[in-house]
Enzyme design. Structure first.
Site, PDB file in Angstrom:
ATOM      1  N   HIS A  88      37.535  11.508  40.033  1.00  0.00           N
ATOM      2  CA  HIS A  88      37.712  10.994  38.653  1.00  0.00           C
ATOM      3  C   HIS A  88      36.776  10.325  38.041  1.00  0.00           C
ATOM      4  O   HIS A  88      36.285   9.454  38.756  1.00  0.00           O
ATOM      5  CB  HIS A  88      39.149  10.714  38.597  1.00  0.00           C
ATOM      6  CG  HIS A  88      39.566   9.372  38.953  1.00  0.00           C
ATOM      7  ND1 HIS A  88      40.103   9.305  40.315  1.00  0.00           N
ATOM      8  CD2 HIS A  88      39.259   8.035  38.703  1.00  0.00           C
ATOM      9  CE1 HIS A  88      40.371   7.987  40.492  1.00  0.00           C
ATOM     10  NE2 HIS A  88      39.825   7.356  39.558  1.00  0.00           N
ATOM     11  N   GLU A 140      40.603   9.313  34.339  1.00  0.00           N
ATOM     12  CA  GLU A 140      41.601   8.243  34.402  1.00  0.00           C
ATOM     13  C   GLU A 140      41.456   7.306  33.401  1.00  0.00           C
ATOM     14  O   GLU A 140      40.569   6.596  33.228  1.00  0.00           O
ATOM     15  CB  GLU A 140      41.492   7.668  35.769  1.00  0.00           C
ATOM     16  CG  GLU A 140      42.578   6.236  35.859  1.00  0.00           C
ATOM     17  CD  GLU A 140      42.018   5.548  37.246  1.00  0.00           C
ATOM     18  OE1 GLU A 140      42.162   4.342  36.957  1.00  0.00           O
ATOM     19  OE2 GLU A 140      41.884   6.157  38.057  1.00  0.00           O
ATOM     20  N   HIS A 183      28.449   9.031  28.538  1.00  0.00           N
ATOM     21  CA  HIS A 183      29.530  10.003  28.134  1.00  0.00           C
ATOM     22  C   HIS A 183      30.295  10.906  28.984  1.00  0.00           C
ATOM     23  O   HIS A 183      29.652  10.969  30.150  1.00  0.00           O
ATOM     24  CB  HIS A 183      28.834  10.882  26.984  1.00  0.00           C
ATOM     25  CG  HIS A 183      27.866  11.730  27.328  1.00  0.00           C
ATOM     26  ND1 HIS A 183      26.446  11.317  27.515  1.00  0.00           N
ATOM     27  CD2 HIS A 183      28.084  12.997  27.956  1.00  0.00           C
ATOM     28  CE1 HIS A 183      25.698  12.445  28.080  1.00  0.00           C
ATOM     29  NE2 HIS A 183      26.707  13.367  28.358  1.00  0.00           N
ATOM     30  N   GLU A 208      30.415  14.255  25.030  1.00  0.00           N
ATOM     31  CA  GLU A 208      29.774  15.419  24.633  1.00  0.00           C
ATOM     32  C   GLU A 208      30.567  16.906  24.633  1.00  0.00           C
ATOM     33  O   GLU A 208      31.164  17.101  25.620  1.00  0.00           O
ATOM     34  CB  GLU A 208      28.694  15.418  25.419  1.00  0.00           C
ATOM     35  CG  GLU A 208      27.674  16.494  25.074  1.00  0.00           C
ATOM     36  CD  GLU A 208      26.443  16.226  26.135  1.00  0.00           C
ATOM     37  OE1 GLU A 208      25.313  16.894  25.817  1.00  0.00           O
ATOM     38  OE2 GLU A 208      26.519  15.850  27.485  1.00  0.00           O
TER      39      GLU A 208
END
Length: 139
Positions: free
Chosen positions: A5, A55, A73, A116
């Site tokens: 993550h 997370e 991003h 994005e």
């Protein structure tokens, strides 16, 4: 090795869950409160893609976080970039970089994390109002 993550700190967990889940369309796949540490972790994923998670870390004690350029991003592929941007705008989200090219757009979370959005497959034909829409703020 397996990717797990990306962690993003948030200042208002409810506002962040509203943005990421209700507006952007991610799913809450796990949440855990840690009273001793005074923080909450919320794990989100795109529908059907629980292997790649974001997370959200919410520290219960107020804290300001500086935004640096080292983190760029989060990126998500979408089935219809125009419909996604229209849905986000209707929900009050600013489209910082409109999908003028039919392929790419940027929005920001309540904590100014850049997101994005990329058209799945090839670019869609340029269309209004996106083609002539200017950038707004930073992305």
């Amino acid at each position: 090795m397996k990717y797990l993550h990306t962690m993003v700190r948030v200042t208002d967990l409810d506002a962040s869950l509203d943005f990421y889940c209700k507006k952007l369309g991610l799913e809450l796949v796990g949440r855990k409160d840690y009273p001793a540490g005074r923080y909450t972790l919320a794990f989100l994923s795109a529908p059907g893609d629980a292997a790649a998670q974001v997370e959200l870390t919410y520290n219960w004690d107020a804290e300001r976080y500086a935004s640096g350029r080292a983190f760029g991003h989060l990126a998500y592929a979408v089935d219809d970039i125009y419909a996604t941007c229209a849905r986000l705008m209707a929900a009050g989200v600013t489209i910082n970089r409109p999908p003028r090219d039919g392929r790419m757009a940027f929005v920001r979370s309540p904590d100014q994390i850049s997101i994005e959005l990329l058209q799945r497959g090839g670019a869609r034909p340029p269309a209004e109002p996106w083609q002539s829409m200017p950038n707004t703020g930073e992305w």
